[in-house]
Write a protein that holds these residues in place. Structure first.
Motif, short mmCIF file in Angstrom:
data_model
loop_
_atom_site.label_atom_id
_atom_site.label_comp_id
_atom_site.label_asym_id
_atom_site.label_seq_id
_atom_site.Cartn_x
_atom_site.Cartn_y
_atom_site.Cartn_z
N LYS A 7 -3.57 -44.34 3.68
CA LYS A 7 -3.49 -45.24 4.82
C LYS A 7 -3.99 -44.50 6.06
O LYS A 7 -3.69 -43.32 6.24
N THR A 8 -4.72 -45.19 6.92
CA THR A 8 -5.14 -44.56 8.18
C THR A 8 -3.98 -44.56 9.15
O THR A 8 -2.94 -45.21 8.93
N TYR A 11 -2.67 -48.07 10.14
CA TYR A 11 -2.32 -49.02 9.08
C TYR A 11 -1.26 -50.03 9.51
O TYR A 11 -1.42 -51.25 9.33
N HIS A 14 -2.56 -52.73 11.79
CA HIS A 14 -3.37 -53.74 11.10
C HIS A 14 -2.49 -54.77 10.41
O HIS A 14 -2.74 -55.98 10.50
N MET A 21 -5.84 -56.79 4.02
CA MET A 21 -6.03 -55.38 3.66
C MET A 21 -6.52 -55.27 2.22
O MET A 21 -6.11 -56.04 1.35
N HIS A 54 -11.01 -43.63 8.19
CA HIS A 54 -11.18 -43.21 6.81
C HIS A 54 -12.36 -42.26 6.63
O HIS A 54 -12.48 -41.61 5.59
#
Length: 361
Positions: A7-8, A11, A14, A21, A54
């Motif tokens: 996960k960035t 996350y 978002h 996703m 990412h």
């Protein structure tokens, strides 16, 4: 056991925004928030922001950093001023592409490599292996950075007024570093745009300020439609271990006058002899949409394959990029695309389906 997707640092934001996703390049990434068309048009006409945390980052430093980077990179970093960015490829000996990447010159003996998310592990292993015998220090910094891409004709105003990041002085493919924040002006959409590399906490702060200011959050869905319309390649589609830069029409980023780099001899030979296959654009007269992997035919014979295809949002045309036999690559060549059980006529055209609007000066 299958490895769990990462996960960035954004996350949770978002998810809170209701983004769709999906796994991409080993991460769970937002594909869209509202819809792809709205997000695409926001970038074309106003401003949108992408989470691209990412992406991978590798720092190369040491007394032989320049010589080493030139050894693994098709472009030529020997005359780069500090603050400049170059696009190019890392290639195998046979000319196939390990990855396409950006190289930032941070100092006389220091280079910052930005690599594709899906290739991080492979690239890092390759970079380490090729460094044997060179006096360089390699640092895998992907975990240390988050990254935002602020894109669109209003991006300079947003960077200055919303984020307080002075960027007017940056020309195309240059960057500056202030403390631990790197701001660059490149983009992957065909529009003017900026990238912000920084610690995750700062990236979260920037995201919140952009959302409060009403900047459109954009997912990877429109990132693909945007880059495709202006003929920019995606690794795995238009570049791969089997698709060389010469086949892809990216010879401008392959400096064959350099004395040495990995893949030089194979690429020089391919340029001199001409590649067996070439990447082209194809426009369909029908509304049918050609997708990745669909077959290209000429007089009933298979001559190629679609790499990326869409009904373009900006120009309202059904088009694709395709890798075809060189004998079928001339502009105006009539071909057919196999779409499910039917074939549709198409005409070879330029790969750029929409004009770029970068800041060139």
């Amino acid at each position: 056991m299958e490895q769990e997707n990462k996960k960035t640092c954004l996350y949770d934001k978002h998810v809170a925004l209701g983004a769709l996703m999906s796994p991409f390049g080993g991460f769970v990434m937002p594909i869209q928030y509202s819809n792809i068309i709205e997000e695409h048009q926001a970038v074309r006409h106003e401003c949108g922001v992408f989470d691209v945390s990412h992406m991978g980052e590798v720092l190369v430093s040491g007394t032989e950093a320049e010589r080493y980077v030139n050894h693994i990179f098709t472009n030529d970093v020997s005359c780069m001023p500090v603050g400049k960015i170059l696009y190019g490829m890392m290639c195998y000996e046979d000319g196939g592409v390990v990855d396409d990447l950006l190289v930032y010159k941070m100092g006389d003996d220091c280079f910052f490599l930005v690599i594709n998310a899906a290739n991080i592990s492979k690239d890092w292993a390759w970079i380490q292996e090729q460094a044997k015998g060179y006096d360089v220090v390699l640092e895998h910094q992907s975990e240390a950075y988050g990254e935002l891409a602020v894109q669109g004709p209003q991006s300079e105003r947003v960077m200055e007024q919303v984020l307080g990041l002075a960027c007017k002085e940056l020309s195309f493919y240059t960057f500056k570093q202030v403390n631990d924040v790197i701001v660059s002006r490149t983009g992957y959409t065909g529009e003017d745009g900026f990238e912000i590399y920084a610690q995750p906490s700062y990236i979260n702060e920037c995201w919140d300020r952009l959302m409060e200011a009403g900047v459109k959050p954009c997912g990877l869905g429109c990132r693909d439609t945007l880059r495709f319309e202006v003929g920019l390649p995606l690794y795995g589609d238009e570049l791969s271990a089997d698709i060389t830069p010469i086949m892809a029409g990216l010879g401008a980023f392959v400096k064959l006058d350099k004395q040495e780099f990995i893949g030089r001899e194979a690429l020089l030979r391919q340029k001199m002899e001409g590649p067996e296959k070439k990447l082209v654009g194809i426009e369909l007269s029908d509304k049918a949409i050609p997708r990745h992997g669909y077959t290209i035919l000429k007089d009933g014979q298979e001559v190629g394959v679609v790499t990326t295809g869409y009904h373009t949002i900006s120009t309202d045309k059904s088009v694709c990029m395709a890798l075809v036999d060189s004998s079928c690559a001339a502009l105006g060549t009539e071909v057919e695309i196999q779409i499910r059980k039917k074939t549709f006529p198409g005409t070879v055209c330029k790969k750029r389906f929409y004009d770029k609007h970068y800041k060139k000066e």
